[in-house]
Design a protein around this motif. Structure first.
Motif, PDB file in Angstrom:
ATOM      1  N   ASN A  72       0.845  -1.197   0.000  1.00  0.00           N
ATOM      2  CA  ASN A  72       0.000   0.000   0.000  1.00  0.00           C
ATOM      3  C   ASN A  72       0.882   1.249   0.000  1.00  0.00           C
ATOM      4  O   ASN A  72       1.586   1.515   0.981  1.00  0.00           O
ATOM      5  N   SER A  91      -2.967  -3.217  -0.112  1.00  0.00           N
ATOM      6  CA  SER A  91      -3.068  -3.855   1.205  1.00  0.00           C
ATOM      7  C   SER A  91      -3.355  -5.341   1.043  1.00  0.00           C
ATOM      8  O   SER A  91      -3.996  -5.769   0.074  1.00  0.00           O
ATOM      9  N   GLN A 318      -5.282  -7.120  -5.907  1.00  0.00           N
ATOM     10  CA  GLN A 318      -4.966  -6.928  -4.499  1.00  0.00           C
ATOM     11  C   GLN A 318      -4.039  -8.031  -4.022  1.00  0.00           C
ATOM     12  O   GLN A 318      -3.940  -9.100  -4.634  1.00  0.00           O
TER      13      GLN A 318
END
Length: 321
Positions: A72, A91, A318
């Motif tokens: 992040n 994240s 992600q």
């Protein structure tokens, strides 16, 4: 779901009963003991000697931060993460049933239930530390958790209004306030409900230690339609609390647990509201103490466009294990 209530009301017992009930039908379950008095492991069947050997979330806070931070770009370092730091692009997000380094290090099976414990308030903390810094590990985990239908987190919270010492109280789809048929217990209900309703937190009352209809009538008089169900005096629970549960829970009490499950299952999570609440409490913590402690403006950790539940359709982008 969170279990809260006056100290001694039976919230830990109800949290353990609920976890035992859920694990009969699903393994997508995680129980967390976030109470300063760490009794959930014992309620699930561990001896005190076994319980003290469980790894504590509060002792692994650096590992938790380092893992969840991922790549992040808004978080300068894992040391810059605080309990309210929200997730963003890059994240690492968590799911209930996955395998990841955090679960491997800190989650253990107790009585068939996957359990994580915050850890006790240690002797070296007396007079110099706040227990809520340890509970911050739970808040970070829930802030980064993407859960869905048929998946459950059962959290035994701190007693009384202490639950409001952080934004953790907004992290639940349903909060069950365990209430005895006494004026003191009803007083905690009134205090809790006043705070919770300001933030749209769903709270339902679960009566406990109910002997007869007069106890139910007393609760109905004082909490009204917030009374969802109740658990009567139970030989099974008495045995469980003495470390030797025998037989099965009484049908009426099993029905009460099923009512709790149905209440949680009926909730639809508003991920946008969930993100807004996380951002609000992060900004509060940042201005109150965290900016000064970390040495930077932590408001920049918030990505206003990032909504946790919306990442389900783009997990490839992600760091989700």
């Amino acid at each position: 779901m969170a279990f809260v209530g006056k100290g001694g009301s039976g919230k830990t017992t109800l949290a353990a009963l609920m976890a035992r009930h859920l694990v009969e039908s699903t393994d997508k379950l995680l129980a967390i003991d976030a109470d300063i008095n760490q009794h959930l492991a014992a309620a699930l069947g561990y001896t005190e000697d076994e319980a003290v050997l469980l790894p504590a979330l509060g002792d692994h806070l650096d590992q938790i931060k380092d893992y969840l931070r991922g790549s992040n770009p808004r978080i300068s370092s894992s040391k810059a993460m605080v309990k309210t730091t929200p997730p963003g692009p890059g994240s690492r997000l968590l799911t209930i049933g996955e395998h990841n380094p955090l679960y491997e290090a800190m989650v253990r099976r107790v009585g068939g239930v996957r359990l994580a414990v915050t850890g006790p308030f240690a002797t070296e903390d007396l007079g110099v530390a706040c227990y809520h810094s340890k509970v911050g590990a739970v808040e970070l985990l829930l802030n980064h958790l993407v859960d869905g239908p048929g998946e459950y987190v059962v959290v035994d919270m701190t007693a009384g209004a202490d639950s409001f010492a952080s934004g953790l109280f907004t992290r639940f789809d349903m909060t069950f306030l365990v209430c005895e048929p006494t004026l003191r217990s009803v007083g905690v209900y009134r205090q809790y409900i006043g705070y919770a309703r300001d933030y749209g937190v769903r709270v339902r009352v679960v009566g406990n230690k109910i002997d007869d209809q007069s106890d139910v009538d007393f609760l109905r008089e004082h909490v009204g339609p917030d009374l969802l169900t109740w658990v009567g005096r139970s030989g099974f629970v008495k045995g469980m609390e003495r470390g030797a549960p025998a037989g099965t829970i009484e049908p009426a009490n099993r029905d009460a647990l099923e009512t709790l499950k149905a209440a949680v299952d009926s909730c639809t999570k508003n991920w946008s509201t969930y993100a807004q609440q996380a951002h609000e409490f992060h900004l509060r913590n940042a201005s109150a103490w965290a900016n000064a402690k970390v040495g930077e403006d932590l408001a920049g950790q918030i990505d206003p466009e990032f909504v946790l539940g919306a990442t389900e359709s783009r997990k490839d982008d992600q760091h989700v294990s």
